[in-house]
Design a protein around this motif. Structure first.
Motif, PDB file in Angstrom:
ATOM      1  N   ARG A   1      32.505 -10.276  41.096  1.00  0.00           N
ATOM      2  CA  ARG A   1      31.447 -10.570  42.317  1.00  0.00           C
ATOM      3  C   ARG A   1      30.204 -10.876  41.884  1.00  0.00           C
ATOM      4  N   GLY A   2      29.809  -9.227  41.721  1.00  0.00           N
ATOM      5  CA  GLY A   2      28.525  -8.274  41.943  1.00  0.00           C
ATOM      6  C   GLY A   2      27.941  -9.296  40.483  1.00  0.00           C
ATOM      7  N   LEU A   3      28.745  -8.821  39.373  1.00  0.00           N
ATOM      8  CA  LEU A   3      28.192 -10.260  37.641  1.00  0.00           C
ATOM      9  C   LEU A   3      28.108 -11.087  37.884  1.00  0.00           C
ATOM     10  N   ALA A   4      28.399 -11.837  38.963  1.00  0.00           N
ATOM     11  CA  ALA A   4      28.175 -13.627  38.920  1.00  0.00           C
ATOM     12  C   ALA A   4      27.049 -13.661  40.060  1.00  0.00           C
ATOM     13  N   GLN A   5      26.738 -12.953  41.260  1.00  0.00           N
ATOM     14  CA  GLN A   5      25.783 -13.265  42.129  1.00  0.00           C
ATOM     15  C   GLN A   5      24.274 -12.402  41.104  1.00  0.00           C
ATOM     16  N   ALA A   6      24.379 -11.102  40.053  1.00  0.00           N
ATOM     17  CA  ALA A   6      23.210 -10.857  38.898  1.00  0.00           C
ATOM     18  C   ALA A   6      23.012 -11.439  38.638  1.00  0.00           C
ATOM     19  N   LEU A   7      23.791 -12.553  37.886  1.00  0.00           N
ATOM     20  CA  LEU A   7      23.152 -14.016  37.094  1.00  0.00           C
ATOM     21  C   LEU A   7      22.670 -15.285  37.851  1.00  0.00           C
ATOM     22  N   GLN A   8      23.137 -15.371  38.791  1.00  0.00           N
ATOM     23  CA  GLN A   8      21.885 -16.290  39.760  1.00  0.00           C
ATOM     24  C   GLN A   8      20.979 -15.790  39.663  1.00  0.00           C
ATOM     25  N   ARG A   9      20.706 -14.327  40.032  1.00  0.00           N
ATOM     26  CA  ARG A   9      19.424 -14.026  40.202  1.00  0.00           C
ATOM     27  C   ARG A   9      18.995 -13.727  39.246  1.00  0.00           C
ATOM     28  N   LEU A  10      19.199 -13.573  38.218  1.00  0.00           N
ATOM     29  CA  LEU A  10      18.536 -13.013  36.832  1.00  0.00           C
ATOM     30  C   LEU A  10      18.014 -14.988  36.006  1.00  0.00           C
ATOM     31  N   ASP A  11      18.724 -15.681  36.539  1.00  0.00           N
ATOM     32  CA  ASP A  11      18.533 -17.115  36.164  1.00  0.00           C
ATOM     33  C   ASP A  11      17.702 -17.385  36.570  1.00  0.00           C
ATOM     34  N   SER A  12      17.153 -17.342  37.861  1.00  0.00           N
ATOM     35  CA  SER A  12      16.139 -17.434  39.267  1.00  0.00           C
ATOM     36  C   SER A  12      15.429 -17.011  37.964  1.00  0.00           C
ATOM     37  N   ASN A  13      15.376 -15.806  38.077  1.00  0.00           N
ATOM     38  CA  ASN A  13      13.730 -14.924  37.070  1.00  0.00           C
ATOM     39  C   ASN A  13      13.277 -15.315  36.539  1.00  0.00           C
ATOM     40  N   ALA A  14      14.166 -16.445  35.280  1.00  0.00           N
ATOM     41  CA  ALA A  14      13.950 -16.146  34.074  1.00  0.00           C
ATOM     42  C   ALA A  14      13.376 -17.741  34.353  1.00  0.00           C
ATOM     43  N   ARG A  15      13.063 -18.666  35.382  1.00  0.00           N
ATOM     44  CA  ARG A  15      13.036 -19.543  35.643  1.00  0.00           C
ATOM     45  C   ARG A  15      11.269 -19.871  35.732  1.00  0.00           C
ATOM     46  N   GLN A  16      11.810 -18.314  36.588  1.00  0.00           N
ATOM     47  CA  GLN A  16       9.839 -18.093  37.218  1.00  0.00           C
ATOM     48  C   GLN A  16       9.268 -16.858  36.379  1.00  0.00           C
ATOM     49  N   LEU A  17       9.625 -16.187  35.375  1.00  0.00           N
ATOM     50  CA  LEU A  17       8.469 -15.457  34.798  1.00  0.00           C
ATOM     51  C   LEU A  17       9.523 -14.851  33.803  1.00  0.00           C
ATOM     52  N   PRO A  18      10.164 -16.111  32.486  1.00  0.00           N
ATOM     53  CA  PRO A  18       9.970 -16.256  31.107  1.00  0.00           C
ATOM     54  C   PRO A  18       9.797 -14.528  30.326  1.00  0.00           C
ATOM     55  N   MET A  19      10.161 -14.527  29.543  1.00  0.00           N
ATOM     56  CA  MET A  19      10.488 -12.427  28.416  1.00  0.00           C
ATOM     57  C   MET A  19      10.587 -13.729  27.475  1.00  0.00           C
ATOM     58  N   GLY A  20       8.934 -13.435  27.210  1.00  0.00           N
ATOM     59  CA  GLY A  20       8.016 -13.560  26.021  1.00  0.00           C
ATOM     60  C   GLY A  20       8.481 -12.481  24.866  1.00  0.00           C
ATOM     61  N   ALA A  21       9.280 -13.234  23.832  1.00  0.00           N
ATOM     62  CA  ALA A  21       9.086 -11.870  23.237  1.00  0.00           C
ATOM     63  C   ALA A  21       9.673 -13.855  21.431  1.00  0.00           C
ATOM     64  N   ASN A  22      10.349 -12.946  20.280  1.00  0.00           N
ATOM     65  CA  ASN A  22      10.991 -13.561  19.140  1.00  0.00           C
ATOM     66  C   ASN A  22      12.325 -14.068  19.570  1.00  0.00           C
ATOM     67  N   PRO A  23      11.762 -15.697  19.228  1.00  0.00           N
ATOM     68  CA  PRO A  23      13.506 -16.406  19.763  1.00  0.00           C
ATOM     69  C   PRO A  23      14.863 -15.996  19.447  1.00  0.00           C
ATOM     70  N   ALA A  24      14.396 -15.367  17.508  1.00  0.00           N
ATOM     71  CA  ALA A  24      15.227 -14.881  16.861  1.00  0.00           C
ATOM     72  C   ALA A  24      16.400 -14.521  17.843  1.00  0.00           C
ATOM     73  N   PHE A  25      15.720 -13.146  18.366  1.00  0.00           N
ATOM     74  CA  PHE A  25      16.408 -12.098  19.237  1.00  0.00           C
ATOM     75  C   PHE A  25      16.487 -12.681  20.167  1.00  0.00           C
ATOM     76  N   GLU A  26      16.733 -13.589  21.469  1.00  0.00           N
ATOM     77  CA  GLU A  26      16.949 -13.975  22.121  1.00  0.00           C
ATOM     78  C   GLU A  26      18.672 -13.939  22.658  1.00  0.00           C
ATOM     79  N   PRO A  27      19.450 -14.139  21.579  1.00  0.00           N
ATOM     80  CA  PRO A  27      21.011 -14.071  21.395  1.00  0.00           C
ATOM     81  C   PRO A  27      21.328 -12.477  21.701  1.00  0.00           C
ATOM     82  N   LEU A  28      20.772 -11.801  22.190  1.00  0.00           N
ATOM     83  CA  LEU A  28      20.602 -10.156  22.323  1.00  0.00           C
ATOM     84  C   LEU A  28      20.204  -9.714  23.830  1.00  0.00           C
ATOM     85  N   LEU A  29      19.576 -11.229  24.551  1.00  0.00           N
ATOM     86  CA  LEU A  29      19.692 -11.058  26.462  1.00  0.00           C
ATOM     87  C   LEU A  29      21.016 -11.194  27.170  1.00  0.00           C
ATOM     88  N   ILE A  30      20.839 -10.848  27.937  1.00  0.00           N
ATOM     89  CA  ILE A  30      22.114 -11.443  29.213  1.00  0.00           C
ATOM     90  C   ILE A  30      21.515 -12.703  29.472  1.00  0.00           C
TER      91      ILE A  30
END
Length: 283
Positions: free
Chosen positions: A219-248
């Motif tokens: 559940r700790g990781l599940a809650q983290a994923l929920q927060r991270l998903d919300s954060n990604a919508r507000q503050l997208p992480m800019g970088a080379n899209p080719a390296f996006e698969p590395l991110l959690i």
């Protein structure tokens, strides 16, 4: 079976790179250059995958004195998972994300953003770190880094093909194939992304499950994923899209990233899988 699948998919990426070089440059020399480029890209990413990925996100090494809590958390999880201590890096951005890289557990690194350290409570951050360590343990980091590097080379060649369509020489059989150039511009990035998806998506579910077992707290990781998903919508992480698969968590906002062409499974599916695992572990 998973290793065989990975080898096949990476071979497809390399073959795509060689084909694009043949179409863009033209003739036998194009194919030869493509083979050389594929070999150099694969070997380079094999030996320097950690440096390439860390550089792509401007990750900076952090000492124990600078972040004792983070170092202690990683060390405790490594002890539980029987893993060597990886290098610890911090990415200077308020976007909340993390990734692991390296060709094997002995040459690995874990990078977290400043944003994720501020956003997540300790138990949720532990789940994220455990997820990345599971990638290292499963040797996903090398596969993902090689796929990202080859995918980046394919994207670069596709961009070059756009210019070649305008400046190609005329009246030469050895010049670029016009139809090949057009197909490269349109289809190559899509094909590279689809192959990367096949490599990335199943590994995220596996790393989530491994993290849940390592921490004993799905559940700790599940809650983290929920927060991270919300954060990604507000503050997208800019970088080379080719390296996006590395991110959690997918680094870019918008509905497109939750559809067929996302490099990650949907956050909802990952959370449901973790909650189901929590029920199984409590029996």
């Amino acid at each position: 079976m998973n290793q065989i699948k990975t080898v096949v998919l990476l071979a497809l990426l390399s073959a795509l790179l060689i084909s694009i070089s043949y179409w863009v440059i033209g003739g036998t020399w194009g194919a030869v250059i493509g083979v050389a480029l594929a070999a150099a890209t694969n070997l380079g990413s094999w030996f320097y995958s950690d440096r390439i990925a860390l550089s792509a996100y401007n990750a900076q090494p952090v000492s124990y004195e600078q972040a004792p809590g983070l170092h202690n958390m990683v060390q405790q999880l490594c002890d539980r998972g029987n893993l060597p201590m990886p290098g610890i890096y911090i990415i200077p951005t308020q976007s909340a994300n993390a990734f692991a890289t390296g060709r094997d557990p002995q040459h690995a690194a874990v990078a977290v953003t400043e944003g994720i350290l501020e956003l997540l409570p300790e138990d949720e951050l532990e789940g994220v770190i455990a997820h990345e360590l599971t990638h290292i343990k499963n040797r996903d980091t090398l596969t993902q880094a090689v796929a990202a590097t080859v995918g980046g080379a394919i994207s670069a060649l596709a961009n070059f093909a756009t210019y070649a369509m305008w400046f190609r020489g005329s009246g030469s059989d050895r010049g670029p194939n016009p139809l090949g150039l057009l197909l490269t511009v349109i289809l190559a990035p899509i094909a590279a992304t689809v192959i990367q998806l096949a490599i990335s998506r199943t590994r995220e579910f596996s790393a989530d499950a491994g993290a849940a077992k390592l921490t004993g707290n799905p559940r700790g990781l599940a809650q983290a994923l929920q927060r991270l998903d919300s954060n990604a919508r507000q503050l997208p992480m800019g970088a080379n899209p080719a390296f996006e698969p590395l991110l959690i968590m997918h680094g870019f906002s918008g509905q497109m990233m939750s559809n067929l062409f996302s490099t990650h499974p949907s956050t909802e599916a990952r959370i449901q899988a973790l909650l189901k695992l929590e029920q199984q572990m409590s029996v």
